[in-house]
Write an enzyme that holds these catalytic residues in place. Structure first.
Site, short mmCIF file in Angstrom:
data_model
loop_
_atom_site.label_atom_id
_atom_site.label_comp_id
_atom_site.label_asym_id
_atom_site.label_seq_id
_atom_site.Cartn_x
_atom_site.Cartn_y
_atom_site.Cartn_z
N TYR A 122 56.98 29.85 -24.71
CA TYR A 122 57.05 30.30 -26.11
C TYR A 122 57.90 31.56 -26.16
CZ TYR A 122 55.70 32.11 -30.67
OH TYR A 122 55.73 32.59 -31.95
N GLU A 173 61.93 31.79 -33.84
CA GLU A 173 60.92 31.28 -32.91
C GLU A 173 61.43 30.02 -32.22
OE1 GLU A 173 56.31 30.78 -33.59
OE2 GLU A 173 57.32 28.96 -34.26
#
Length: 372
Positions: free
Chosen positions: A100, A185
């Site tokens: 992530y 993101e």
């Protein structure tokens, strides 16, 4: 302004961040030919909503015919009230590892914040705090390669993979600054055949900065029919998937009301900021919008400053007399002309509260009784 996944990935690709092979379609025509060239694929609905996978917005296909059929299915569906008009068809990945990576803005510290985790592929809220690496970035220095390398070390990465991830971090920060982003993101950032790819991409840019980017960032606006109607009336409104319809006057008081509903055991059907000086007609229109979403109950929370409590009370009475409201309605009125407003409501058999906790407890009790 949120960008579609395919738009974020196009920006990634143009700035040296690798992404899977893919193509955008607004019909099923041509999907089969594309799949014949690249093999098994993931077909992703392009909507500005999280949780697409759980909502059936991502499908997989192994051959051209199956891909065409799945594309037709997706283009005929809605995801959380949003019609699927565009799909992204990408090569299906055999993932070895998921990470992530995101950069957002820490409003309290007034600095960009990098968030990284070795636990990618799930919603970041589900990741334990001790598995997250957070680093504030001084905009006078930026994200330097040595700092990115230190983060990859903490992620447990080594060799070529560590070098590539560190390079992506630096490029992601450069994009964050270049596009005046509020969020960038990648979840997940994946390892595939010893290569790093951005398997998903989210990007939100500042609305006030979008004019600077021309065709690099197309203006995106995706609202449900109810959200569009509210926008036309000048009402800030976002559809949610809870039980209680909410109207309040001011963004802060609305958010606090939503938090209290969660605190007392239920969930909001929407966010609605009806404004600080809504007229009687505007308030009536706002109530009609709420009722159209078929909540299990209504909660109206008005703190009267510019907004006069007696005007809100008249609007509530007007709607109640013109529409057969068959669900519980709980009202909290405090502020300018509150005594007059409360008296008007009482004359029409409508009870109101001064204490917001009492009001929220009451509406949640109504919902739980109805569901029992």
């Amino acid at each position: 302004m949120k960008l579609y996944e395919y738009m974020a990935k196009e920006i990634f690709r143009n700035n040296g961040i690798p992404v899977p092979k893919g193509q955008v379609f607004n019909s099923a025509e041509g999907v089969g030919d594309f799949v014949a060239q690249i093999g098994p694929v993931a077909i992703k609905s392009q909507v500005l909503s999280g949780g697409r996978g759980k909502a059936g917005g991502i499908k997989f296909a192994s051959d051209p015919q199956e891909a065409t059929e799945k594309a037709e299915e997706l283009l005929a569906t809605e995801i959380k009230g949003l019609k699927v008009d565009i799909i992204l068809v990408e090569q299906k990945l055999t993932i070895e590892r998921e990470l992530y990576l995101a950069i957002t803005y820490d409003g309290a510290r007034r600095k960009p914040l990098l968030i990284a985790s070795a636990a990618g592929g799930v919603e970041i809220e589900q990741v334990a705090e001790d598995l997250l690496i957070k680093r504030l970035i001084d905009i006078n220095i930026g994200l330097q390669p040595y700092a990115a390398r230190e983060i990859t070390r903490q992620l447990g990465l080594t060799g070529k993979i560590a070098q590539e991830v560190a390079s992506i971090m630096v490029k992601l920060y450069q994009l964050f600054r270049k596009y005046d982003a509020e969020l960038i993101e990648i979840n997940p950032l994946v390892v595939v055949d010893s290569q790093i790819l951005a398997a998903d991409g989210k990007m939100t840019v500042d609305d006030d900065a979008a004019f600077r980017f021309g065709e690099d960032v197309l203006h995106v606006e995706e609202k449900t029919a109810v959200e569009q109607r509210a926008a036309e009336l000048g009402i800030s409104y976002v559809e949610l998937d809870g039980e209680i319809g909410v109207m309040a006057n001011g963004a802060g008081i609305t958010m606090a009301t939503l938090d209290l509903i969660h605190e007392f055991g239920s969930s909001p059907r929407n966010f609605m900021d009806a404004g600080g000086g809504s007229s009687m007609q505007a308030t009536a229109s706002a109530l009609e919008i709420l009722l159209s979403t078929q909540p299990k109950a209504l909660l109206i929370n008005i703190f009267g400053g510019i907004t006069r409590c007696d005007e809100v009370a008249k609007a509530i009475i007007q709607v109640k007399e013109s529409i057969d409201i068959k669900i519980p309605m709980v009202i909290r009125l405090v502020g300018t002309n509150e005594e007059t407003g409360i008296a008007l409501l009482r004359e029409h058999g409508i009870e109101s509260y001064r204490n917001i906790d009492e009001a929220v407890k009451k509406v949640v009790a109504f919902v739980k009784t109805k569901g029992a």
